[in-house]
Every structure is written in C-alpha cells, then in structure tokens.
Design an enzyme around this catalytic site. Structure first.
Site, PDB file in Angstrom:
ATOM      1  N   CYS A  82       0.561  -6.776 -15.130  1.00 54.30           N
ATOM      2  CA  CYS A  82       1.275  -6.204 -16.195  1.00 54.30           C
ATOM      3  C   CYS A  82       2.499  -5.381 -15.598  1.00 54.30           C
ATOM      4  O   CYS A  82       3.251  -4.844 -16.487  1.00 54.30           O
ATOM      5  CB  CYS A  82       0.403  -5.669 -17.318  1.00 54.30           C
ATOM      6  N   ASP A 116      -0.227  -6.960   3.137  1.00 55.77           N
ATOM      7  CA  ASP A 116      -0.897  -5.716   3.122  1.00 55.77           C
ATOM      8  C   ASP A 116      -1.703  -5.444   4.310  1.00 55.77           C
ATOM      9  O   ASP A 116      -2.547  -6.399   4.785  1.00 55.77           O
ATOM     10  CB  ASP A 116      -1.491  -5.634   1.960  1.00 55.77           C
ATOM     11  N   CYS A 159      -3.905  -3.971 -19.094  1.00 56.84           N
ATOM     12  CA  CYS A 159      -4.145  -5.318 -19.731  1.00 56.84           C
ATOM     13  C   CYS A 159      -5.406  -5.736 -19.186  1.00 56.84           C
ATOM     14  O   CYS A 159      -5.670  -6.863 -19.420  1.00 56.84           O
ATOM     15  CB  CYS A 159      -3.139  -6.066 -18.752  1.00 56.84           C
ATOM     16  N   ASP A 201      -6.349  -4.957  -1.873  1.00 54.46           N
ATOM     17  CA  ASP A 201      -5.272  -4.992  -0.862  1.00 54.46           C
ATOM     18  C   ASP A 201      -4.823  -6.683  -1.358  1.00 54.46           C
ATOM     19  O   ASP A 201      -3.624  -6.729  -1.087  1.00 54.46           O
ATOM     20  CB  ASP A 201      -6.203  -5.469   0.180  1.00 54.46           C
ATOM     21  N   CYS A 246       0.071  -2.629 -11.212  1.00 50.47           N
ATOM     22  CA  CYS A 246      -0.831  -3.953 -11.502  1.00 50.47           C
ATOM     23  C   CYS A 246       0.120  -4.911 -11.686  1.00 50.47           C
ATOM     24  O   CYS A 246       1.263  -4.937 -11.849  1.00 50.47           O
ATOM     25  CB  CYS A 246      -1.388  -3.527 -12.937  1.00 50.47           C
ATOM     26  N   CYS A 248      -7.198  -2.718 -14.578  1.00 50.01           N
ATOM     27  CA  CYS A 248      -5.880  -1.972 -14.999  1.00 50.01           C
ATOM     28  C   CYS A 248      -6.167  -1.647 -16.364  1.00 50.01           C
ATOM     29  O   CYS A 248      -6.776  -2.169 -17.078  1.00 50.01           O
ATOM     30  CB  CYS A 248      -4.801  -3.139 -15.037  1.00 50.01           C
ATOM     31  N   GLU A 286       4.922  -3.847   4.063  1.00 52.99           N
ATOM     32  CA  GLU A 286       5.132  -2.415   3.319  1.00 52.99           C
ATOM     33  C   GLU A 286       5.834  -1.357   4.429  1.00 52.99           C
ATOM     34  O   GLU A 286       5.431  -1.743   5.707  1.00 52.99           O
ATOM     35  CB  GLU A 286       3.894  -2.120   2.678  1.00 52.99           C
TER      36      GLU A 286
HETATM   37 ZN   LIG Z   1      -2.293  -4.412 -15.785  1.00 52.62          ZN
END
Ligand SMILES: [Zn+2]
Length: 364
Positions: free
Chosen positions: A320, A180, A340, A347, A317, A337, A264
């Site tokens: 999850c 990243d 979860c 980053d 996330c 998140c 990316e």
């Molecule tokens: Zn999550």
C-alpha cells in the site's frame, strides 16, 4: 570495453629482484613528484601539471642513474596515476598520500606498444623484465592495453592484463530484480530467493579473529610478529579469493537472468550495525558486488540502478506504500503493515521496494 585477466606470476630470483626494484622506482617517482607538487603549490599557489613533471624526468634520471634501469613506460604511468589522484582529490576524494615501502602490497602499471607485452605459452613477456613464467589458466580476449604487476601481502606476484574486447550485448529480457543485502543472508532477491552468505566466511572468520589477537600481543617488527602477520595475510588472501569467485558467479547470473538490476545505497546499514569483522567484510563484499554488476550491466546492455541511500526500503509497505517507522531496528524480521494489514518478511519486502524504485528511476 576493457576487461581484465589476472594471472599468477612465477618470476625467477633475478626477475623478482627486478620487479622489487620497479616497485621501488615507481614509488620513488610518485613520492618525489607528490612532494614537489605540494611544495610548488605552497610557494606559487599554482599546480604543477603532468606535462611539467614529465619534462623533468630526463634530468631526474641523470641525478638518480638507477632510474634509467627502470621500465620508462611504467615511470610515465606513475606520473599519470599521480595526476589521477589529484583529479580525484579535486572531485572530493582524499588528498593523495605518500606511498610507503613498508606496505607489503606494491604494484606498477605499464602500457602496451609494439608487442612489448606478449603471451607465449607458459611465459609472458613484460617490458624490461623479459619472459616470466606464469600460470596460464585462461585465454585472454581482445587486444592488450596495459599490464599491472603486483606483489601481495604474502609475497605472491600477479599480473593483471587489461584488454580491449568487443562484448556482444545479451538478448533483451523483461525480467527485473531488486536486491536487498544483509549480514545474515548475503542477498534477498525479488523472487524471494535468499542467497546465503558463503560458508568460507564463517569457516575462516574465527581463525582470523584468533590471529588478530595473537598479532596484537606480539612486538611489532619481531620475527614472531612477522610470522603471524604472514599467516594472517594468507588467510585474508584466501577469503578475498573465495569471495571474488562467489561475487563473480552471482553477478554474472543476475545479469544473465534480468534486464534491470536495482540495489540499495549502503551507508545507513553500516552505521546501524556497527563495525565488527563480519560486518566490515560484508561491506567490502557488497560494494564489490555492486561494482561488478554495474560494469557487467554496461558490457551486456543491462540497466543498473542504485536507489538513494535514504530510500526507506525496509519501512515502506510494498503493497500500500505506507511508511511503518517501527521497522527500523534490524531485529524486526517480520512485520504487519498498520494500514493495509499485510504481513511482510522484512528483506523480501525491501527487495520489492528496491526493484520498484529502481524501475521508476530508470524511467525518469
Ligand atoms: Zn501496507
């Protein structure tokens, strides 16, 4: 594989005059045929081919006798370059532009045949130029294919020798990495490592800004304008050299340590963060960095993946898979998140997602 070796050239006065003439000749050829091709197309709705242009060269040399002094191979290469610019245009790049003599950076390319390019100790033989002194700081490998001679913004000369080399692939690894990139921290890696922005950047950035301000207050074309321009160009050159060195080392290390390297797509970040100087330097660095990883991956049998620009690497996330839309603004550094309850460092979470997405891409 083709590999480039760049050296500083130290031409004597006479050679310098000749090199400058060569820049002029190749620029003339490029512009002459670009105009001709445009005109031909406007009149006949047909493209003049490389062959047709090439067939006109002998006549052109009669019309402009000074062209006979030039390195004929370089003249031919210029036509090829124009041809490539056109091909790129048909693939969606911008239309070829006329080359300006007011551009301080100039270059021309010539190809190897029958030992016309040769290294002899501290001298390099170049077609029509002869033996030119150069800083021989490293051994070249493989067979010479071509040489590009350039003059930088600060009036320095370089030769870049492109060679055909046999590169042995590196032993296969199981390790992979997602990268990243960011402005605060140059890169965050899958293992949590943060590669800070190199210090030279902050060191020179303020000085560059100051010189840019000075330049904008000078009358264009005046002696003082020129003085500041050269100072500024020198500084830019210094930054570029340091950056190149930094990117080379980092990309080599990542290639050595990982089998699969994923990065990316860049557009989104640049749009969000606007366009200041540190940003534009970062932009250039990242794309250079990715290009280096890509060609090195090619050499050494590694896999390089660029995930889609619209892949939500920051909002996803990594535990999850839920999308957390509020993680859009860059000011959000740590977040939890909503599904979860895992707390993420922005980053690092992105680098995990980029790695997973990259691995997924290389499997499909
Ligand atoms: Zn999550």
């Amino acid at each position: 594989m083709e590999k480039g070796f760049k050296f500083s050239l130290k031409p004597n006065k006479e050679q310098e005059i000749f090199l400058n003439k060569m820049f002029g000749c190749t620029r003339f050829i490029y512009n002459y045929f670009l105009a001709l091709k445009k005109e031909h197309y406007n009149t006949y709705k047909l493209q003049l081919s490389y062959k047709e242009c090439s067939a006109m060269l002998p006549n052109l040399k009669v019309q402009y006798p000074w062209l006979k002094e030039a390195d004929a191979v370089a003249v031919q290469q210029t036509l090829k370059k124009l041809e490539i610019s056109y091909k790129n245009f048909f693939k969606g790049s911008g239309f070829p532009k006329f080359k300006s003599k007011h551009n301080y950076f100039q270059s021309y390319k010539t190809t190897y045949s029958h030992n016309n390019i040769e290294i002899k100790g501290n001298h390099i033989k170049l077609p029509k130029v002869g033996l030119v002194k150069f800083i021989n700081h490293r051994e070249i490998q493989g067979k010479i294919v071509n040489a590009t001679i350039s003059r930088t913004n600060t009036g320095k000369y370089y030769v870049s020798i492109c060679c055909n080399v046999n590169v042995e692939p590196m032993p296969k690894l199981t390790q992979s990495v997602g990268i990243d990139v960011g402005v605060k921290c140059f890169a965050t890696l899958l293992n949590g490592e943060e590669v800070p922005n190199p210090k030279f950047l902050t060191k020179y950035l303020n000085r560059i800004k100051e010189l840019q301000r000075q330049l904008s207050n000078k009358t264009k074309g005046s002696i003082n304008y020129h003085k500041v321009r050269v100072k500024l160009a020198k500084l830019h050159e210094k930054v570029a050299n340091c950056r190149f060195d930094f990117l080379q080392k980092l990309s080599t290390r990542l290639i050595r340590e990982n089998q699969t390297i994923s990065v990316e797509g860049l557009n989104i970040k640049s749009i969000i963060q606007g366009n200041d100087l540190s940003q534009s330097i970062s932009d250039v660095s990242w794309s250079k960095f990715f290009t280096m990883i890509k060609y090195k991956a090619n050499w050494y049998g590694r896999t390089f993946n660029k995930v889609d620009t619209y892949f939500p690497s920051s909002q996803l996330c990594s535990v999850c898979g839920a999308i957390n839309k509020e993680v859009k603004s860059l000011s959000v550094r740590d977040w939890t998140c909503s599904k979860c309850n895992t707390t993420h460092q922005r980053d690092f979470n992105a680098s995990v997602n980029i790695n997973n997405e990259g691995l997924r891409l290389s499997l499909t």
